[in-house]
Scaffold this motif. Structure first.
Motif, PDB file in Angstrom:
ATOM      1  N   UNK A 120      25.287  -7.047   9.016  1.00  0.00           N
ATOM      2  CA  UNK A 120      24.378  -7.814   8.177  1.00  0.00           C
ATOM      3  C   UNK A 120      25.074  -8.211   6.892  1.00  0.00           C
ATOM      4  N   UNK A 121      24.847  -9.451   6.459  1.00  0.00           N
ATOM      5  CA  UNK A 121      25.341  -9.921   5.177  1.00  0.00           C
ATOM      6  C   UNK A 121      26.831  -9.740   4.965  1.00  0.00           C
ATOM      7  N   UNK A 122      27.215  -9.744   3.691  1.00  0.00           N
ATOM      8  CA  UNK A 122      28.597  -9.504   3.284  1.00  0.00           C
ATOM      9  C   UNK A 122      28.570  -8.628   2.041  1.00  0.00           C
ATOM     10  N   UNK A 123      29.473  -7.684   1.953  1.00  0.00           N
ATOM     11  CA  UNK A 123      29.576  -6.727   0.841  1.00  0.00           C
ATOM     12  C   UNK A 123      28.203  -6.229   0.375  1.00  0.00           C
ATOM     13  N   UNK A 124      27.339  -5.916   1.356  1.00  0.00           N
ATOM     14  CA  UNK A 124      26.022  -5.366   1.052  1.00  0.00           C
ATOM     15  C   UNK A 124      24.993  -6.371   0.559  1.00  0.00           C
ATOM     16  N   UNK A 125      25.297  -7.649   0.642  1.00  0.00           N
ATOM     17  CA  UNK A 125      24.373  -8.673   0.158  1.00  0.00           C
ATOM     18  C   UNK A 125      24.089  -9.709   1.236  1.00  0.00           C
ATOM     19  N   UNK A 126      22.929 -10.354   1.111  1.00  0.00           N
ATOM     20  CA  UNK A 126      22.569 -11.498   1.936  1.00  0.00           C
ATOM     21  C   UNK A 126      22.221 -12.634   0.980  1.00  0.00           C
ATOM     22  N   UNK A 127      23.257 -13.256   0.403  1.00  0.00           N
ATOM     23  CA  UNK A 127      23.016 -14.237  -0.665  1.00  0.00           C
ATOM     24  C   UNK A 127      22.247 -15.468  -0.208  1.00  0.00           C
ATOM     25  N   UNK A 128      21.413 -15.962  -1.123  1.00  0.00           N
ATOM     26  CA  UNK A 128      20.679 -17.213  -0.928  1.00  0.00           C
ATOM     27  C   UNK A 128      21.357 -18.262  -1.794  1.00  0.00           C
ATOM     28  N   UNK A 129      21.685 -19.403  -1.171  1.00  0.00           N
ATOM     29  CA  UNK A 129      22.380 -20.466  -1.878  1.00  0.00           C
ATOM     30  C   UNK A 129      21.563 -21.750  -1.828  1.00  0.00           C
ATOM     31  N   UNK A 130      21.153 -22.216  -2.994  1.00  0.00           N
ATOM     32  CA  UNK A 130      20.505 -23.514  -3.074  1.00  0.00           C
ATOM     33  C   UNK A 130      21.558 -24.610  -3.018  1.00  0.00           C
ATOM     34  N   UNK A 131      21.142 -25.856  -2.900  1.00  0.00           N
ATOM     35  CA  UNK A 131      22.096 -26.957  -2.896  1.00  0.00           C
ATOM     36  C   UNK A 131      23.004 -26.893  -4.134  1.00  0.00           C
ATOM     37  N   UNK A 132      24.311 -26.986  -3.895  1.00  0.00           N
ATOM     38  CA  UNK A 132      25.281 -26.955  -4.977  1.00  0.00           C
ATOM     39  C   UNK A 132      25.668 -25.572  -5.467  1.00  0.00           C
ATOM     40  N   UNK A 133      25.038 -24.524  -4.965  1.00  0.00           N
ATOM     41  CA  UNK A 133      25.347 -23.160  -5.416  1.00  0.00           C
ATOM     42  C   UNK A 133      26.465 -22.547  -4.576  1.00  0.00           C
ATOM     43  N   UNK A 134      27.109 -21.534  -5.156  1.00  0.00           N
ATOM     44  CA  UNK A 134      28.202 -20.877  -4.449  1.00  0.00           C
ATOM     45  C   UNK A 134      28.101 -19.365  -4.587  1.00  0.00           C
ATOM     46  N   UNK A 135      28.831 -18.676  -3.718  1.00  0.00           N
ATOM     47  CA  UNK A 135      28.903 -17.218  -3.725  1.00  0.00           C
ATOM     48  C   UNK A 135      30.328 -16.840  -3.340  1.00  0.00           C
ATOM     49  N   UNK A 136      30.930 -15.939  -4.100  1.00  0.00           N
ATOM     50  CA  UNK A 136      32.290 -15.475  -3.809  1.00  0.00           C
ATOM     51  C   UNK A 136      32.312 -13.964  -3.709  1.00  0.00           C
ATOM     52  N   UNK A 137      33.196 -13.462  -2.860  1.00  0.00           N
ATOM     53  CA  UNK A 137      33.390 -12.019  -2.766  1.00  0.00           C
ATOM     54  C   UNK A 137      34.798 -11.739  -2.273  1.00  0.00           C
ATOM     55  N   UNK A 138      35.242 -10.517  -2.498  1.00  0.00           N
ATOM     56  CA  UNK A 138      36.546 -10.072  -2.013  1.00  0.00           C
ATOM     57  C   UNK A 138      36.335  -8.844  -1.150  1.00  0.00           C
ATOM     58  N   UNK A 139      37.037  -8.802  -0.028  1.00  0.00           N
ATOM     59  CA  UNK A 139      36.976  -7.663   0.881  1.00  0.00           C
ATOM     60  C   UNK A 139      38.389  -7.398   1.377  1.00  0.00           C
ATOM     61  N   UNK A 140      38.518  -6.458   2.315  1.00  0.00           N
ATOM     62  CA  UNK A 140      39.845  -6.111   2.788  1.00  0.00           C
ATOM     63  C   UNK A 140      39.890  -5.793   4.262  1.00  0.00           C
ATOM     64  N   UNK A 141      41.127  -5.738   4.764  1.00  0.00           N
ATOM     65  CA  UNK A 141      41.346  -5.475   6.180  1.00  0.00           C
ATOM     66  C   UNK A 141      42.641  -4.679   6.359  1.00  0.00           C
ATOM     67  N   UNK A 142      42.565  -3.479   6.933  1.00  0.00           N
ATOM     68  CA  UNK A 142      43.782  -2.736   7.244  1.00  0.00           C
ATOM     69  C   UNK A 142      44.299  -3.126   8.630  1.00  0.00           C
TER      70      UNK A 142
END
Length: 130
Positions: free
Chosen positions: A67-89
């Motif tokens: 579910x979601x990404x980094x514990x969130x389920x962001x809502x994005x209106x027109x023109x909005x953005x969401x950024x996150x950083x994660x990792x992979x071993x």
């Protein structure tokens, strides 16, 4: 930088090798990646889930869903953005990742927004012998 656009949802990924989190002698290579999601459509969307396919240099494939990404389920209106950083071993010095986000519009329409395939690579030094 790698980029894909699906139904007005722009997904840009910037990966990087993390030598301070890696231990090549022990077969551990750690990569971070930053994702920016921009809603360029005219409707509100919510990121509900993710599905990643991770492939190492030996061709071993691992799927990651949740579910979601980094514990969130962001809502994005027109023109909005969401950024996150994660990792992979990884257990190899390189591989690839790709996938999709399950997005839901305000009207309840569900679709998959593509996450572009991107490369995970340990920077290598090319040596010239004289």
């Amino acid at each position: 930088m790698y980029k894909a656009i699906t139904r007005g949802i722009s997904v840009t990924v910037t990966p990087r090798y993390m030598p301070e989190e890696s231990s090549p002698d022990d077969g551990r290579y750690f990569f971070a990646y930053t994702v920016e999601i921009i809603n360029t459509s005219l409707e509100r969307v919510q990121l509900r889930a993710r599905c990643w396919t991770v492939t190492d240099e030996r061709g071993r494939v691992q799927e990651v869903r949740g579910a979601g990404v980094v514990g969130e389920e962001p809502i994005l209106g027109p023109g909005e953005s969401f950024s996150y950083t994660s990792g992979c071993p990884l257990t190899t010095p390189g591989g690839t990742m790709q996938g999709s986000y399950v997005m839901e519009t305000a009207s309840g329409d569900v679709f998959n927004a593509e996450i572009p395939a991107f490369s995970l690579d340990v920077p290598r030094t090319n040596r010239i012998l004289h």
